[in-house]
Design an enzyme around this catalytic site. Structure first.
Site, PDB file in Angstrom:
ATOM      1  N   ALA A  83       0.854  -1.187   0.000  1.00  0.00           N
ATOM      2  CA  ALA A  83       0.000   0.000   0.000  1.00  0.00           C
ATOM      3  C   ALA A  83       0.891   1.239   0.000  1.00  0.00           C
ATOM      4  O   ALA A  83       2.064   1.161   0.368  1.00  0.00           O
ATOM      5  CB  ALA A  83      -0.876  -0.016   1.246  1.00  0.00           C
ATOM      6  N   GLY A 122       0.403  -5.196   0.604  1.00  0.00           N
ATOM      7  CA  GLY A 122      -0.684  -5.172  -0.372  1.00  0.00           C
ATOM      8  C   GLY A 122      -0.261  -5.745  -1.719  1.00  0.00           C
ATOM      9  O   GLY A 122      -1.102  -6.269  -2.469  1.00  0.00           O
ATOM     10  N   GLU A 125      -0.660  -9.311  -1.396  1.00  0.00           N
ATOM     11  CA  GLU A 125      -2.103  -9.577  -1.330  1.00  0.00           C
ATOM     12  C   GLU A 125      -2.729  -9.557  -2.724  1.00  0.00           C
ATOM     13  O   GLU A 125      -3.611 -10.351  -3.038  1.00  0.00           O
ATOM     14  CB  GLU A 125      -2.778  -8.557  -0.398  1.00  0.00           C
ATOM     15  CG  GLU A 125      -2.364  -8.763   1.070  1.00  0.00           C
ATOM     16  CD  GLU A 125      -2.937  -7.710   1.994  1.00  0.00           C
ATOM     17  OE1 GLU A 125      -2.564  -6.522   1.831  1.00  0.00           O
ATOM     18  OE2 GLU A 125      -3.746  -8.052   2.872  1.00  0.00           O
ATOM     19  N   GLU A 145       3.402  -5.732   7.247  1.00  0.00           N
ATOM     20  CA  GLU A 145       2.488  -4.789   7.895  1.00  0.00           C
ATOM     21  C   GLU A 145       2.706  -4.689   9.399  1.00  0.00           C
ATOM     22  O   GLU A 145       2.626  -3.604   9.982  1.00  0.00           O
ATOM     23  CB  GLU A 145       1.033  -5.188   7.621  1.00  0.00           C
ATOM     24  CG  GLU A 145       0.536  -4.831   6.228  1.00  0.00           C
ATOM     25  CD  GLU A 145       0.843  -5.896   5.178  1.00  0.00           C
ATOM     26  OE1 GLU A 145       1.694  -6.773   5.437  1.00  0.00           O
ATOM     27  OE2 GLU A 145       0.236  -5.850   4.105  1.00  0.00           O
TER      28      GLU A 145
HETATM   29  N1  3HC Z   1       4.555   3.507   0.218  1.00  0.00           N
HETATM   30  C1  3HC Z   1       5.058   4.720  -0.070  1.00  0.00           C
HETATM   31  N2  3HC Z   1       6.365   4.953  -0.273  1.00  0.00           N
HETATM   32  C2  3HC Z   1       7.185   3.905  -0.185  1.00  0.00           C
HETATM   33  C3  3HC Z   1       6.734   2.611   0.113  1.00  0.00           C
HETATM   34  C4  3HC Z   1       5.346   2.421   0.313  1.00  0.00           C
HETATM   35  N3  3HC Z   1       4.830   1.219   0.577  1.00  0.00           N
HETATM   36  N4  3HC Z   1       7.791   1.778   0.138  1.00  0.00           N
HETATM   37  C5  3HC Z   1       8.859   2.520  -0.141  1.00  0.00           C
HETATM   38  N5  3HC Z   1       8.500   3.805  -0.331  1.00  0.00           N
HETATM   39  C6  3HC Z   1       9.376   4.923  -0.699  1.00  0.00           C
HETATM   40  C7  3HC Z   1      10.395   5.219   0.381  1.00  0.00           C
HETATM   41  O1  3HC Z   1       9.880   6.112   1.342  1.00  0.00           O
HETATM   42  C8  3HC Z   1      11.518   5.854  -0.434  1.00  0.00           C
HETATM   43  O2  3HC Z   1      11.120   7.168  -0.713  1.00  0.00           O
HETATM   44  P1  3HC Z   1      12.231   8.333  -0.811  1.00  0.00           P
HETATM   45  O3  3HC Z   1      13.139   7.902  -1.917  1.00  0.00           O
HETATM   46  O4  3HC Z   1      11.425   9.538  -1.072  1.00  0.00           O
HETATM   47  O5  3HC Z   1      12.925   8.338   0.526  1.00  0.00           O
HETATM   48  C9  3HC Z   1      11.464   5.064  -1.744  1.00  0.00           C
HETATM   49  O6  3HC Z   1      10.149   4.487  -1.813  1.00  0.00           O
HETATM   50  C10 3HC Z   1      12.476   3.946  -1.853  1.00  0.00           C
HETATM   51  O7  3HC Z   1      12.378   3.149  -0.684  1.00  0.00           O
HETATM   52  P2  3HC Z   1      13.685   2.587   0.056  1.00  0.00           P
HETATM   53  O8  3HC Z   1      14.669   3.673   0.243  1.00  0.00           O
HETATM   54  O9  3HC Z   1      13.205   1.854   1.258  1.00  0.00           O
HETATM   55  O10 3HC Z   1      14.222   1.575  -1.068  1.00  0.00           O
HETATM   56  P3  3HC Z   1      14.874   0.155  -0.908  1.00  0.00           P
HETATM   57  O11 3HC Z   1      15.211  -0.295  -2.265  1.00  0.00           O
HETATM   58  O12 3HC Z   1      15.925   0.174   0.145  1.00  0.00           O
HETATM   59  O13 3HC Z   1      13.707  -0.798  -0.341  1.00  0.00           O
HETATM   60  C11 3HC Z   1      11.507  -1.722  -0.224  1.00  0.00           C
HETATM   61  C12 3HC Z   1      12.576  -1.053  -1.106  1.00  0.00           C
HETATM   62  C13 3HC Z   1      11.989  -3.118   0.224  1.00  0.00           C
HETATM   63  C14 3HC Z   1      10.254  -1.869  -1.017  1.00  0.00           C
HETATM   64  C15 3HC Z   1      11.288  -0.863   1.051  1.00  0.00           C
HETATM   65  O14 3HC Z   1      11.031   0.463   0.644  1.00  0.00           O
HETATM   66  C16 3HC Z   1      10.138  -1.282   1.904  1.00  0.00           C
HETATM   67  O15 3HC Z   1      10.298  -2.176   2.716  1.00  0.00           O
HETATM   68  N6  3HC Z   1       8.980  -0.619   1.763  1.00  0.00           N
HETATM   69  C17 3HC Z   1       7.856  -0.830   2.595  1.00  0.00           C
HETATM   70  C18 3HC Z   1       7.134  -2.081   2.196  1.00  0.00           C
HETATM   71  C19 3HC Z   1       5.929  -2.284   3.075  1.00  0.00           C
HETATM   72  O16 3HC Z   1       5.995  -2.119   4.273  1.00  0.00           O
HETATM   73  N7  3HC Z   1       4.806  -2.654   2.466  1.00  0.00           N
HETATM   74  C20 3HC Z   1       3.601  -2.873   3.182  1.00  0.00           C
HETATM   75  C21 3HC Z   1       2.838  -1.612   3.199  1.00  0.00           C
HETATM   76  S1  3HC Z   1       1.406  -1.715   4.215  1.00  0.00           S
HETATM   77  C22 3HC Z   1       0.250  -2.481   3.244  1.00  0.00           C
HETATM   78  O17 3HC Z   1       0.532  -2.926   2.180  1.00  0.00           O
HETATM   79  C23 3HC Z   1      -1.132  -2.511   3.837  1.00  0.00           C
HETATM   80  C24 3HC Z   1      -2.018  -3.491   3.159  1.00  0.00           C
HETATM   81  O18 3HC Z   1      -2.023  -4.711   3.836  1.00  0.00           O
HETATM   82  C25 3HC Z   1      -3.407  -2.990   3.110  1.00  0.00           C
END
Ligand code: 3HC
Ligand code: NAI
Length: 726
Positions: A83, A122, A125, A145
């Site tokens: 997400a 997501g 998912e 999450e």
């Molecule tokens: N939403 C918005 N922005 C995101 C994002 C997300 N899910 N994931 C990463 N970003 C952004 C980061 O803030 C960063 O932005 P910036 O360059 O402006 O600082 C950019 O994307 C790059 O991210 P990283 O520096 O972390 O890049 P890496 O290559 O080191 O890592 C990644 C990539 C493994 C995808 C890591 O970013 C990550 O773990 N992201 C979060 C993933 C996550 O937690 N997903 C679950 C979200 S909750 C969800 O899905 C709810 C659902 O169940 C309803």
């Protein structure tokens, strides 16, 4: 025939806005297969535009009889990483993700998710809502999450147990851990691993995923494979006590945290409720977490850890190339720093004082690496290759002549450090970065020992250096931006989080620590026992209480620092003597078997002798002890921490409040689900923190002087978050 069309919004009204939201989802039709591509850099997060785009793509697909199968894939570096976290805390905008995924799953044509990069949250998912899943060999999957204080809220808690069974689902959902393609296949999360595309960074992995998905879809059409919906799989029966046991386990492991418990309840719903009701149950549990302070804190931590690398002065600077690292001193820190660099593929030369110390250092480095082999983190082959190739130790400083960077980790003594830097200046090549791992000492003074202070920097690692993620990059008066950028680049290479710090006694973390240690000593003098202080703060969420930490680090270390500072100590300071007296009696903590606690085979337990030293201290100071509640202990601890942190920010030692949060979260065991001290202060209100400081000042006006920045923010009705955003 190929035909690429951006998808229209479903039932879209003519958009009166001059700049309608661009559609990051496009569909290409190739031989009756719809290839739905997500292009929302950098990580294809499921923003509103992506959700609307997927929804519209499937509306078109549903109504187009010529389409016989569908492939959904991500462009560039990854499938969907989840997400869009930036939308959290804002009102949800339709179409919401669970509905989009239900729509994908309801499709009457086989839908293939073609995965590469990281399919997370997501994103995974969405993949589980598809009917078939194929992945490139380098793909990774996870439901992180829980690390953001929420649960997989788009059917993940309902579909994962159906695919993998309850045990695996509970493990993945409550830990947030990632699995690779092979494990994904083994646990039933994906159907196959594509044979093409190796781990070549330069390859267009998005295109490779598209090709793999297309081949799979063609095969499904050829074999007339049916639509196969995850929701139709009956969850396997589980023993009735599985969930209760898991709840108890997570209550111990994730003390104080809501999300793991709700994750378990949601998975339980997958077993006990029909699919639609399980989804509704998941939604309620998800919303509860979404509205929690813990979610806000964990999201703050996520963004703060990325923001912290954004340092204006290094924006235009390029880091120097680093291949060969020199480490001086092979004690606790030097050995850990060497291992950290070796595990990251760097070449390390370690210098010790004499042949005996060289052998000791070699043995420590080999011992730590051997631990990695035992835990399965390092192969035996690699271990041997490191020790016979990338690592060497010597007592001859001349071995550092070709090092790109030298990190000094000798005794915490200015004289010893000055001597080392004078020698480095004579030996190191021009352009080598000269770094000190000092905990407290003045990096400007150390730099002044060289003819090249612009190349000198502090790189403050934390113990154990091969484990702890924090690296304070201490920028001295003459350090160039290029050298600072090199410190940040090294941290990235070592998979650490770098925080920029300015020069002062203790930089960001240890300076704040010294201050809150005085406040907890004050709580002990006022009436609490050190053991009560530790217990209250562990209940608050700290990994360890401050007195237990001192025992671990060695009480002699703090004692030496206090002795060093004695000549300049302000006579108005209330100086607690009980810790010094413990040291005078030979109790240095874990290393001597006794300190605040007794450390023996029975495990740590309070050392009652401590209470005699405390009582004597109180008598000498004329203090009558009173009852101190756990809440007061926490309030004192937090108020002192926030107050000193405000000074650290105001003086520019930390760039922003968020830099303090990242430091305390990653170097000092501060509970991540509270977001860090500055986020915590915003959550309880800065006015309350200030009121606490003023209350405690009636007891010790010198210690409890409100920081001007804190007073100003309260007067202006502002928060630390306002400063982060500025
Ligand atoms: N939403 C918005 N922005 C995101 C994002 C997300 N899910 N994931 C990463 N970003 C952004 C980061 O803030 C960063 O932005 P910036 O360059 O402006 O600082 C950019 O994307 C790059 O991210 P990283 O520096 O972390 O890049 P890496 O290559 O080191 O890592 C990644 C990539 C493994 C995808 C890591 O970013 C990550 O773990 N992201 C979060 C993933 C996550 O937690 N997903 C679950 C979200 S909750 C969800 O899905 C709810 C659902 O169940 C309803
Ligand atoms: P330590 O006492 O374990 O190791 C110091 C090592 O330096 C010893 O092995 C000693 O033989 C060697 N040494 C001393 N003088 C030398 C010289 N002139 N040339 C080569 N080697 C020399 O100390 P520790 O704990 O590793 O600390 C090192 C530095 O790291 C100190 O500045 C300390 O403040 C800092 N630090 C310590 C942390 C900790 O938790 N121990 C955390 C972060 C920083």
């Amino acid at each position: 025939m190929s035909d690429v069309v951006p998808n229209a919004e479903p039932n879209a009204e003519p958009n009166p806005e001059p700049n309608p939201e661009p559609n990051p989802v496009s569909t290409e039709i190739l031989d009756g297969i719809a290839l739905v591509a997500i292009a929302n850099p950098p990580v294809n997060a499921l923003s509103h535009a992506v959700r609307a785009g997927i929804d519209a793509a499937f509306a078109d697909i549903d109504s187009d009889d010529s389409i016989r199968a569908v492939v959904i894939y991500g462009c560039d570096r990854t499938f969907i990483a989840g997400a869009d976290i930036r939308e959290f805390g804002k009102p949800p905008q339709a179409p919401v993700l669970p509905d989009v995924i239900n729509r994908i799953e309801a499709c009457e044509k086989p839908v293939v998710a073609a995965l590469h990069g990281t399919a997370l949250g997501g994103g995974l998912e969405v993949a589980m809502g598809a009917h078939y899943r194929i992945a490139l060999p380098t793909a990774r999957f996870g439901l992180p999450e829980v690390t953001l204080g929420i649960l997989p809220g788009a059917g993940g808690t309902q579909r994962l147990p159906r695919l993998t069974g309850v045990g695996v689902a509970l493990d993945l959902i409550t830990s947030g851990r990632q699995v690779d393609a092979e494990e994904g296949l083994r646990i039933g999360l994906i159907d196959r691993i594509a044979s093409q595309a190796g781990p070549d960074d330069t390859a267009d992995l998005g295109a490779a995923a598209r090709a793999a998905g297309l081949a799979f879809a063609r095969e499904l059409i050829d074999t007339k494979a049916a639509v196969r919906r995850t929701r139709d799989i009956a969850p396997a029966d589980v023993a009735s006590d599985v969930f209760a046991e898991y709840r108890a386990k997570m209550a111990r492991k994730s003390r104080g945290q809501l999300a793991p418990q709700n994750c378990i309840s949601a998975v339980e719903g997958a077993v006990n409720l029909p699919f639609a009701e399980g989804l509704a149950n998941e939604r309620i549990l998800f919303q509860e977490l979404m509205n929690s302070d813990q979610r806000a804190a964990l999201i703050h931590a996520f963004f703060a850890e990325r923001q912290v690398a954004k340092v204006p002065e290094i924006k235009a600077a390029s880091a120097r190339a680093l291949t060969r690292i020199g480490v001086i001193g092979g004690g606790t820190m030097g050995a850990g720093i060497a291992v950290s660099a070796l595990l990251s593929g760097l070449d390390v030369t370690l210098i010790e004082r004499d042949a005996e110390a060289v052998s000791r250092a070699e043995a420590s480095v080999a011992g730590i690496l051997q631990g990695s082999v035992k835990r399965g983190k390092l192969s035996q082959d690699r271990y041997e290759a490191i020790l016979s190739g990338a690592f060497r130790a010597s007592s001859d400083y001349a071995a550092l002549s070709d090092a790109d960077i030298v990190i000094e980790a000798v005794f915490e003594s200015m004289d010893v450090k000055k001597d080392v830097f004078t020698r480095l200046d004579a030996i190191c090549k021009p352009g080598a970065v000269l770094a000190t791992n000092t905990s407290y000492l003045d990096v400007n003074q150390i730099a002044a020992m060289t003819s090249r202070p612009e190349d000198v920097i502090g790189l403050h690692f934390f113990s154990p250096a091969h484990v702890m993620r924090l690296l304070e990059v201490v920028v001295a008066d003459k350090t160039t931006a290029e050298v600072t950028a090199t410190g940040f680049a090294l941290a990235k290479r070592l998979k650490k989080i770098a925080v920029r710090a300015g020069v002062c006694d203790g930089f960001i973390g240890n300076r704040i620590l010294s201050h809150y240690r005085k406040a907890v000593d004050g709580a002990v003098l006022a009436g609490a026992s050190p053991f009560a202080v530790d217990r209250a703060l562990v209940d608050f969420g700290l990994a360890m209480g401050p007195f237990a930490v001192s025992d671990l680090a060695g009480l002699d270390i703090g004692w030496a620092t206090r002795k060093r500072l004695a000549p300049t100590r302000d006579p108005r300071e209330t100086y607690a003597k009980f810790a010094d007296r413990l040291c005078e009696a030979g109790h240095f903590g874990r290393k001597t078997g006794t300190g605040f606690y007794i450390h023996d085979a029975e495990g740590p337990r309070p050392n009652e002798e401590v209470l005699d030293h405390v009582a004597r201290d109180r008598i000498e100071k004329g203090i009558s002890p009173r009852e101190i509640s756990d809440q007061e202990i926490v309030d004192r601890y937090m108020a002192a921490m926030v107050n000193e942190a405000a000074r650290v920010v105001e003086e520019g030692i930390a760039l922003r409040p968020l830099d303090v949060d990242v430091t305390l979260l990653n170097g000092y065991g501060y509970p991540r689900w509270r977001g860090g001290p500055m986020h915590y202060a915003d959550t309880v209100g800065l006015a309350r923190i200030l009121a606490d400081i003023e209350r405690f000042a009636s007891e010790d006006a010198f210690l409890w002087q409100p920081a001007p920045l804190l007073k100003r923010l309260v007067a202006e009705g502002k928060t630390f978050a306002d400063l982060n955003a500025a």
